[in-house]
Design an enzyme around this catalytic site. Structure first.
Site, PDB file in Angstrom:
ATOM      1  N   ASN A 286       0.871  -1.164   0.000  1.00 30.89           N
ATOM      2  CA  ASN A 286       0.000   0.000   0.000  1.00 30.89           C
ATOM      3  C   ASN A 286       0.915   1.224   0.000  1.00 30.89           C
ATOM      4  OD1 ASN A 286      -1.402   2.348   0.947  1.00 30.89           O
ATOM      5  ND2 ASN A 286      -3.016   1.060   1.788  1.00 30.89           N
ATOM      6  N   GLU A 317      -3.893   1.616  -2.970  1.00 30.62           N
ATOM      7  CA  GLU A 317      -4.014   3.035  -2.674  1.00 30.62           C
ATOM      8  C   GLU A 317      -3.042   3.858  -3.514  1.00 30.62           C
ATOM      9  OE1 GLU A 317      -5.062   5.748   1.269  1.00 30.62           O
ATOM     10  OE2 GLU A 317      -3.986   3.868   1.547  1.00 30.62           O
ATOM     11  N   TYR A 393      -7.815  -3.752  -2.060  1.00 25.16           N
ATOM     12  CA  TYR A 393      -7.790  -2.683  -1.059  1.00 25.16           C
ATOM     13  C   TYR A 393      -9.182  -2.628  -0.448  1.00 25.16           C
ATOM     14  CZ  TYR A 393      -7.201   2.007   0.948  1.00 25.16           C
ATOM     15  OH  TYR A 393      -7.141   3.089   1.796  1.00 25.16           O
ATOM     16  N   ASP A 433      -3.981  -4.521   1.341  1.00 20.70           N
ATOM     17  CA  ASP A 433      -4.396  -3.887   2.589  1.00 20.70           C
ATOM     18  C   ASP A 433      -5.835  -4.316   2.857  1.00 20.70           C
ATOM     19  OD1 ASP A 433      -5.121  -2.292   4.679  1.00 20.70           O
ATOM     20  OD2 ASP A 433      -4.699  -0.384   3.686  1.00 20.70           O
ATOM     21  N   ASN A 435      -7.309  -4.024   5.743  1.00 18.98           N
ATOM     22  CA  ASN A 435      -7.880  -3.112   6.744  1.00 18.98           C
ATOM     23  C   ASN A 435      -8.507  -3.825   7.934  1.00 18.98           C
ATOM     24  OD1 ASN A 435      -7.553  -0.246   6.499  1.00 18.98           O
ATOM     25  ND2 ASN A 435      -8.587  -0.355   4.523  1.00 18.98           N
ATOM     26  N   ASP A 530       2.967   4.956   4.811  1.00 16.50           N
ATOM     27  CA  ASP A 530       2.630   4.577   6.176  1.00 16.50           C
ATOM     28  C   ASP A 530       2.486   3.059   6.311  1.00 16.50           C
ATOM     29  OD1 ASP A 530       0.359   4.577   4.631  1.00 16.50           O
ATOM     30  OD2 ASP A 530      -0.860   5.784   5.983  1.00 16.50           O
ATOM     31  N   HIS A 531       2.534   2.349   5.195  1.00 12.61           N
ATOM     32  CA  HIS A 531       2.615   0.884   5.182  1.00 12.61           C
ATOM     33  C   HIS A 531       3.999   0.476   4.697  1.00 12.61           C
ATOM     34  CE1 HIS A 531      -1.838  -0.157   5.346  1.00 12.61           C
ATOM     35  NE2 HIS A 531      -1.874   1.152   5.115  1.00 12.61           N
TER      36      HIS A 531
END
Length: 540
Positions: A286, A317, A393, A433, A435, A530-531
């Site tokens: 991601n 993303e 995603y 991802d 989530n 951030d991943h």
């Protein structure tokens, strides 16, 4: 990226008895000096006398310096002998105060943060590894699984509220057109540069590199400083920097259970697959905004590709619009000539997934085939000889859990049914991802996030019911049942620095493929989003 731990032969604080002697000597010297200064204002003292007195004081100061060196040397030996006696003696560790534990941890180069339970656990793990000839902080170099960390941007982002913009700054990751990419229209203005500037240890090193996307800007206009990290580093290769901190090697969890250990790719990845064994290497990332990552000077996708030598890279993303895709595809490195992109059409610059491959797939499909789910560019599926691969995603439940019901009652069941339909013809791999931090081991602070998107009881139950209970296997957890490894860290509270993260990225496979998994791994040293990337090596 390799970290050279502080030497095992470091000193503890000077013992109180010896410190007292040194302090008294220092006070004595200061007193002598003040007396001399005081007397010179009222009494005439010959220069010869002063010179003799100064020589005596100088000799005394040299004696004190020698004394300090001697004490430090003795204490180094004492600290080494002291920590050796703690091996196998957990009662002594438990009996130590927090200050004593922190002093000891600093002496061997371990971070000394956390409550007493965390400190004791980290020391026990360190001593256990030391006994086996390893260290939990300084370990042998493994070129097949380690990459110098690349420093992330200092941008703020919400906890997966899908609003921040970072991206994939591949120095050269060539993805040319293959069949089946979604329609593209106008080209966007391509960002990037051929010269980057890295500030490392208070000096600027200018390195020349070919970025993912060319630019018409003057190179001097796009020079910018990239933080070398809290602990600094040195340039190594193009676009990479060595960080002196590996926070993921220390257990970070607010409620650790007995037997849990931190994930360390240097020591926990198996040897490479033998050359005569047919295999396939998949990676997923991601990137939190592909164009933003492409602008980041501190990242080199060429070196990532050279280090990991992956066959397929799945992205999530990307935040691209359809007009941007063709322009990007023409500026990526050689060898990865098949790429497939899907973009959000209901909300521009949002979501988006892709699959980049040097192996041409048999077929490509975008979305689930359900109109209500397919406007946000969340799925790309490719078919290879041995399996289907999905880059996904999964929708975030959002602030206030406004999309929680849609997520668990509509999206997850639809994706699960889609995977089971594909499985009728061949095994399925879902990556990306998802989530959801499935278990408490998958999140730093489980108690504090019971009603946070990604860790609600509803999402965790849906993950279990729609995927694991239907015959799909979480490959990382199967390979590492008691290992704490994260793939996401929020920018807002500096999550990476303390390794306060979530495991939201997965490779989930059909049961028929589970025994063919050679390695399911995380690359926490790769920054830029951030991943971090995850990988799967499959024996065919």
């Amino acid at each position: 990226m390799p970290v050279n731990c502080a030497s095992f032969y470091t000193t503890f604080a000077v013992p109180q008895r010896k410190l007292t002697v040194v302090v008294l000597n220092i006070l004595k010297v200061r007193g002598m000096g003040s007396e001399r200064l005081g007397s010179s204002s009222s009494i005439s003292v010959s220069s010869t006398f002063r010179q003799k007195k100064d020589k005596k004081e100088l000799g005394l100061m040299e004696s004190i310096d020698d004394s300090r060196k001697s004490i430090a040397k003795e204490d180094t030996v004492e600290s080494h002998e002291g920590i050796q006696t703690l091996r196998g003696d957990s009662n002594r560790l438990e009996a130590m105060t927090v200050q004593e534990l922190r002093t000891m941890m600093r002496s061997v180069g371990l971070p000394a943060k956390g409550i007493k339970r965390d400190l004791v656990s980290a020391l026990k793990h360190f001593l256990a590894n030391k006994k086996d000839g390893q260290s939990s902080v300084a370990v042998e170099e493994d070129s097949s699984s380690v990459m110098e960390p690349i420093h992330p941007r200092n941008t703020q982002s919400k906890r997966k509220a899908e609003s921040s913009s970072t991206g994939n700054n591949s120095e050269n990751l060539n993805i040319s057109e293959a069949s089946g990419a979604q329609p593209k229209k106008n080209r966007g203005t391509p960002p990037g540069s051929e010269i980057t500037s890295l500030e490392i240890n208070s000096r600027t090193v200018v390195t020349k590199q070919k970025l993912l996307v060319k630019t018409d800007k003057n190179p001097s206009q796009v020079k910018r400083k990239v933080s070398s990290g809290k602990d600094g580093g040195t340039a190594k290769g193009v676009g990479l920097a060595v960080n002196s901190n590996e926070p993921w090697t220390v257990l970070a969890h607010k409620k650790p259970q007995h037997g849990w250990v931190p994930y360390n790719p240097r020591t926990m990845r198996p040897p490479p697959v033998a050359d005569d064994t047919k295999s396939m290497k998949l990676m997923s990332w991601n990137v939190n905004g592909l164009r933003a990552l492409m602008k980041l000077e501190g990242f080199s996708a060429l070196q990532l590709a050279q280090r990991e030598n992956f066959d397929v890279l799945c992205l999530q993303e990307t935040k691209l619009q359809e007009k941007d895709v063709e322009d990007i595809k023409q500026r990526l490195i050689d060898g990865y000539d098949n790429s497939f992109w899907t973009c959000s059409v209901s909300k521009l610059g949002y979501s988006g997934t892709a699959i980049i491959s040097r192996i041409k797939p048999l077929s490509v499909k975008y979305g689930l085939g359900i109109q209500d789910h397919d406007s946000e560019g969340r799925l790309v599926t490719v078919e290879f000889d041995a399996f289907y691969l999905i880059s996904g995603y999964v929708p975030n439940s959002g602030d206030g859990l406004r999309r929680l019901s849609y997520r668990v009652k509509e999206w997850d069941p639809s994706l699960s049914n889609y995977m089971k339909d594909l499985e009728k013809s061949k095994p399925v791999i879902l990556t990306g991802d998802l989530n959801c931090a499935h278990q408490e081991i998958d999140i730093y602070d489980p108690a504090g996030n019971r009603r946070s998107a990604g860790f609600t009881a509803e999402e965790r139950e849906s993950f279990e019911v729609n995927f694991l209970s239907r015959g799909f296997v979480d490959t990382f957890r199967q390979q590492h049942p008691g290992v704490v490894g994260y793939t996401y860290w929020g920018y807002r509270h500096g999550g990476r620095v303390g390794n306060k993260g979530w495991r939201l990225d997965y490779f989930i496979v059909s049961e028929s493929l589970a025994d063919k998994v050679h390695d399911s791994y995380i690359l926490p040293d790769v920054n830029g989003s951030d991943h971090c990337p995850i990988g799967l090596i499959l024996k065919l």
